[in-house]
Structure formats: C-alpha cells, structure tokens
Design an enzyme around this catalytic site. Structure first.
Site, PDB file in Angstrom:
ATOM      1  N   LYS A 272       0.910  -1.284  -0.108  1.00 32.52           N
ATOM      2  CA  LYS A 272      -0.044   0.065  -0.003  1.00 32.52           C
ATOM      3  C   LYS A 272       0.861   1.360   0.192  1.00 32.52           C
ATOM      4  O   LYS A 272       2.100   1.137   0.495  1.00 32.52           O
ATOM      5  CB  LYS A 272      -0.902   0.040   1.272  1.00 32.52           C
ATOM      6  CG  LYS A 272      -2.030  -1.134   1.410  1.00 32.52           C
ATOM      7  CD  LYS A 272      -2.725  -0.862   2.459  1.00 32.52           C
ATOM      8  CE  LYS A 272      -4.048  -1.983   2.649  1.00 32.52           C
ATOM      9  NZ  LYS A 272      -4.872  -1.672   1.741  1.00 32.52           N
ATOM     10  N   ARG A 346     -10.236 -11.927   2.227  1.00 24.29           N
ATOM     11  CA  ARG A 346     -10.925 -12.955   1.943  1.00 24.29           C
ATOM     12  C   ARG A 346     -10.187 -14.166   1.917  1.00 24.29           C
ATOM     13  O   ARG A 346     -10.706 -15.203   2.155  1.00 24.29           O
ATOM     14  CB  ARG A 346     -11.269 -12.411   0.363  1.00 24.29           C
ATOM     15  CG  ARG A 346     -10.202 -12.370  -0.531  1.00 24.29           C
ATOM     16  CD  ARG A 346     -10.609 -11.800  -1.825  1.00 24.29           C
ATOM     17  NE  ARG A 346     -10.686 -10.198  -1.691  1.00 24.29           N
ATOM     18  CZ  ARG A 346     -11.066  -9.297  -2.569  1.00 24.29           C
ATOM     19  NH1 ARG A 346     -11.552  -9.788  -3.835  1.00 24.29           N
ATOM     20  NH2 ARG A 346     -11.269  -8.134  -2.449  1.00 24.29           N
TER      21      ARG A 346
HETATM   22  N1  BES Z   1      -7.775  -3.881   4.514  1.00 22.72           N
HETATM   23  C1  BES Z   1      -8.121  -3.677   3.107  1.00 22.72           C
HETATM   24  C2  BES Z   1      -9.618  -2.805   2.922  1.00 22.72           C
HETATM   25  C3  BES Z   1      -9.928  -1.575   3.749  1.00 22.72           C
HETATM   26  C4  BES Z   1      -9.548  -0.246   3.176  1.00 22.72           C
HETATM   27  C5  BES Z   1     -10.246  -1.388   5.013  1.00 22.72           C
HETATM   28  C6  BES Z   1     -10.061   0.966   3.744  1.00 22.72           C
HETATM   29  C7  BES Z   1     -10.423  -0.295   5.638  1.00 22.72           C
HETATM   30  C8  BES Z   1     -10.127   0.873   5.060  1.00 22.72           C
HETATM   31  C9  BES Z   1      -8.319  -4.833   2.182  1.00 22.72           C
HETATM   32  O1  BES Z   1      -7.417  -5.707   2.653  1.00 22.72           O
HETATM   33  C10 BES Z   1      -7.783  -4.245   1.031  1.00 22.72           C
HETATM   34  O2  BES Z   1      -6.432  -3.779   1.002  1.00 22.72           O
HETATM   35  N2  BES Z   1      -8.382  -4.493  -0.070  1.00 22.72           N
HETATM   36  C11 BES Z   1      -8.234  -3.973  -1.337  1.00 22.72           C
HETATM   37  C12 BES Z   1      -8.578  -5.010  -2.323  1.00 22.72           C
HETATM   38  C13 BES Z   1      -8.193  -4.902  -3.893  1.00 22.72           C
HETATM   39  C14 BES Z   1      -6.608  -5.161  -3.722  1.00 22.72           C
HETATM   40  C15 BES Z   1      -8.950  -5.769  -4.554  1.00 22.72           C
HETATM   41  C16 BES Z   1      -8.930  -2.635  -1.671  1.00 22.72           C
HETATM   42  O3  BES Z   1     -10.069  -2.396  -1.100  1.00 22.72           O
HETATM   43  O4  BES Z   1      -8.234  -1.707  -2.208  1.00 22.72           O
HETATM   44 MN    MN Z   2      -5.408  -5.480   2.017  1.00 21.61          MN
END
Ligand code: BES
Ligand code: MN
Ligand code: ZN
Length: 495
Positions: A272, A346
């Site tokens: 990230k 997931r």
């Molecule tokens: N933990 C994150 C989702 C999240 C985002 C939680 C903002 C709380 C606040 C999750 O693991 C994630 O990174 N999801 C990605 C999925 C994508 C790579 C398909 C996302 O939402 O960008």
């Molecule tokens: Mn994530």
C-alpha cells in the site's frame, strides 16, 4: 465512570440536566428545578433559541447550590422510535457535560416515552452516556489533569431507581463487549499481533467462554494454505482463535460469527502507499467485533450457543511473503491464484469460514471484515455492506441494524459477478477480472467457502473506525457490530 440511579429529588450539588422535547413541556421535577433556580429554565426557553430539537442543548451557570443547568433537546416523538435513540441522547449528554468540564451531574428522567417505560429510558440513556465516555489513554505519560475528562459521575433521577438499575445491569455487558472491541482495535500493531490478540481471546475464559488457539502447525495439518499464505511474509506466526459460549441445550446448533483479524495490513508485496497506511491497524476490526460480542454474550449469560472464530494474521512483505501469481490451496480443497496480496482478508476468511461450518455445522454464519475500500466508496461511514445467500437472515440482520443503530445496506450477488473471479490457472483468483463492483466480487469469493449454510458477510471497512466524534463513540475505534449482533441474537435466537 460512576453511574447511579436515584429517586426523583432535586440534586444538592453538581449540575442538573433536564430533557425537553419540542413541545417544550417541563416535567414536575423540572418545574421545581426551575423554581429553585429563579426561573432560569423557562427564561432560557423563552429568550433563547432552544426549541427542544434533538441533539441541541443549552446551558447556563445556575444560581444557588448547583453549578450548571443543562437543557437537552429530545426532539419530537418520532425521534424516539428505538432504544438506540435514547442511547444517542445519553451519548450527546456526555459530550455536552464534558465540554462544560463539570465533575458530576444529575439528569431527570421523569416520564415514559412512547412505548418505553421510564426505567428503560433511564437505563438506555445511561448506556449511551457510558459508551461515549470511552477513553484510551494508557500511552500518555505526561497528560495533565486538566487535559483529561473532568466528568466522573452521573446520577439518573427516575421514578423507580431499583428497576432502572436492574435494567442497566442487564444491558451494561453490551458496553463491556464494545470497550474490549475498541481496546484491541486501538492498541498499536506492535502490541496487538496474532499471538497477543489470541491471548486477549483467552482472557474470555474467565467469563465462561471456551477458547482454543490453533497455531501454524495445526492449521497446516488442516490444510489452511489460504490463511497461512497471508501470514507467511510476517515474522509473527498466524493464529486461529476459536471461542465457544454455550448458554443453551447441548443439542442446539450454534450460531457462528467469524472475523477478519489482520492485525496490520501493509498490502504485502502488493504494498500500500505510505499515506494512510497507519489506518491498517484497524484491519482486525472484524475479529475485534467477534471477540467483543463473545464477551457480551457471556457476561449477560445469553441463552444461546455461539461460536466465534477469528483468523489472526499480519500481512507483511517479508522475504518469505507470497507473490502476486502464487497459487495456494485452501482447507476446502479449492485452489486460489493470489493476483493481489493486498486482497488478503478474503484469503483469511476463506479458511476461517470453511473451518467454522465444517466443524460446527452452525445454524448460520455471519462474518465481519474490513474487507474493501470499495464499500467506503459506496456507503461512506453510515452503513456497513450486507451480502447474503439467505433472504431470511438478511432481513433479520437489517432489522437488528435499524434497532441497534448499527445499520446495514444489502448489496446484490449472483452468477454474473461470481464468474469474474474465475482464474486462468486455478479454481479462482482473489480479485475480479473486470473493473468495478470490488465489494461484490469480494463477497462472491467468500461465498465459495460457505457451502449451503445460511451466511451473511458484513463489510465494515467504513465503520470500524471514525475520524470524528459520534453520539456513542469518541473518535477512533467504534466496536461496530457488537451492538448489532447482540441485538440479532437477543431478538431471534434465544429461548
Ligand atoms: N483492509 C483492506 C480494505 C480497507 C480499506 C479497510 C480501507 C479499511 C479501509 C483490504 O485488505 C484491501 O486492501 N482491499 C483492497 C482490495 C483490492 C486489492 C482488490 C482494496 O480495497 O483496495
Ligand atoms: Mn489488504
Ligand atoms: Zn485488509
């Protein structure tokens, strides 16, 4: 925070609080408080712009023995359809009194409101007040007293204090569960990681919860390659916490709650951006809700058999981390191509859900997860996303959401979305192959691991943390999901 219930008599000291609806009518005790203070309540109503609107308050320094008199707007009858509305009023009261920096206050709860008896009104105002008083300040070493909340106690003046107290004792476990949930979310990720969060689960044993912690070796044996793949880039070993509260007959199938417990989500190799990454300490908000809920159910000795499963991992980009395009095998036997290591929640839930339904054959499974940024795009911080394979369960959850104030909005699912996660090389891939609908394709992924059990997935990414104060939550961790699921259990699955 000390909360007491006492008979309808004017307080001798501290501050006095009067609840006033839009009809601007004063109850008998409010009237005597008015006389005691040279008519300041009537005066405030007549001269000021206080109209009794919900959420509005006005205060002034009181003549005589009292410090302040605070008028708290209760709005119209329709503003009080559910007990969560009284809790909101209590939370608002805390904020108002805290801003005045008074040490103690007494609130007059004289009447019943609509279908709610005065003791129920009193207990719920107290609960909301208590929920809002939550503080997490253990890491401050230099905070001065005048930087800390001054408010130390509340007395609720009510016709039958014993009945109100009894009701409050009954619902206080909700706050105890919520506070535990908030605590573990707020703790920094160098303090809360899979092993230490598992240890916090084990502490529930003293309330009668049966707790088992599975380590990496046991999960390997079970074939949990999906969950373990996420944790393999971290120096911290992954864990699976399994909690059981048995409050009903042994023969009764349990209800089950499954939580995403990513104690920190860097994204892994699909890392990230730096900006905002610190927020990912709350990526275990789903697990926190499950843990808090188990505490609430145990403390109030709920007449239900409940299972809580929390998948605990840290998603780090270490030298042994999984790579985008790795293929892992889940406990279900299904293989997964990991195209994005940041879609890790997931992968954790896939094995946790499968394990849960396989071992416990539950009546239903509800999982909670801070799963997708996309749900925040859709719903912001007002509703959690609801996804389900079962209309009856979805309806019950939605109703419990309205009643508890932790609201849900249902999204569609279906074949057309499901096929977007088919992979070129394995049974499925962990991200969709088309643009858009990121929250739905995530839910479709989970659905492949629940068989025919009635199941619902709550995407709480927008709800686990708040950047501003809310009625029942100072800014920070919310403990979202605990009040909701406690309501679900209480209304549909006890007795
Ligand atoms: N933990 C994150 C989702 C999240 C985002 C939680 C903002 C709380 C606040 C999750 O693991 C994630 O990174 N999801 C990605 C999925 C994508 C790579 C398909 C996302 O939402 O960008
Ligand atoms: Mn994530
Ligand atoms: Zn995550």
């Amino acid at each position: 925070m000390e909360i007491k219930f006492s008979a309808l008599e004017l307080p001798e000291k501290g501050s006095g609080v009067v609840i006033i609806g839009e009809d601007l009518k004063l109850s008998p005790l409010a009237k005597s408080l008015d006389r005691e203070t040279d008519g300041m309540i009537e005066k405030a109503i007549k001269s000021g712009d206080f109209k009794g609107k919900k959420g509005k308050a006005t205060s002034s320094v009181a003549p005589g023995k009292l410090d302040y008199v605070l008028l708290l707007g209760a709005g119209a009858k329709k503003d009080f359809a559910d007990k969560s509305d009284f809790q909101g009023l209590g939370g608002n009261l805390y904020a108002q009194l805290n801003a005045l920096r008074v040490k103690s206050a007494a609130i007059i709860v004289e009447d019943k409101r609509g279908k709610f008896a005065s003791e129920e009104v009193a207990a719920n105002i107290a609960l909301g007040f208590y929920l809002r008083s939550y503080r997490f300040d253990k890491y401050f070493t230099k905070k001065k007293d005048d930087e800390k909340p001054a408010l130390k106690n509340l007395t609720v003046l009510v016709k039958s204090p014993a009945a109100a107290e009894k009701h409050f004792t009954k619902i206080k476990p909700i706050a105890d569960g919520v506070f535990l949930g908030r605590d573990v979310v707020t703790e920094p990720p160098n303090v809360i990681y899979p092993a230490t969060l598992a240890a916090r689960c084990e502490e529930l044993e003293k309330f009668g919860v049966k707790v088992e912690i599975l380590g990496v070796a046991e999960m390997k044996k079970l074939g949990m390659g999906s969950l373990l793949g996420v944790g393999q880039g971290s120096a911290k070993d992954s864990k699976l916490a399994v909690m059981q509260w048995n409050g009903a007959a042994k023969t009764k199938a349990p209800v089950a709650f499954v939580g995403k417990g990513v104690t920190f989500d860097t994204g892994g190799i699909s890392i990230k951006p730096a900006n905002g990454m610190e927020e990912m300490k709350y990526d275990m908000g789903g697990a926190a809700a499950v843990i808090g809920l188990m505490k609430t159910l145990a403390l109030r000795k709920a007449k239900v058999n409940a299972v809580g499963v929390a998948g605990l991992v840290e998603n780090m980009p270490g030298g042994n981390a999984q790579r985008p395009s790795d293929v892992v095998k889940s406990m279900s036997g299904q293989t997964i191509e990991v195209l994005n290591t940041d879609a890790e929640g997931r992968l954790v839930l896939a094995d946790a859900l499968w394990y849960c339904q396989d071992r416990f054959k539950p009546e239903f499974m509800v999982n909670l997860a801070t799963l997708t940024g996309a749900i925040v795009v859709s719903l912001g911080n007002q509703y959690a996303g609801l996804f389900s394979n079962n209309d009856a369960l979805a309806k019950k959850l939605t109703a419990a959401g309205e009643k508890s104030g932790e609201k849900l909005w249902r999204f569609p699912m279906g074949e057309a979305y499901d096929k977007q996660i088919n992979s070129e090389i394995a049974d499925m891939q962990n991200i969709g192959n088309e643009k858009g609908a990121g929250s739905i394709t995530a839910a479709q992924f989970l659905k492949r691991f629940v068989n025919d059990v009635p199941w619902a997935h709550l995407d709480i990414a927008g709800m686990a943390w708040t950047k501003k104060d809310l009625d029942l939550t100072p800014k920070g961790a919310t403990g979202f999901g605990i009040r909701l699921l406690n309501q679900l259990v209480e209304d549909y699955y006890e007795g």
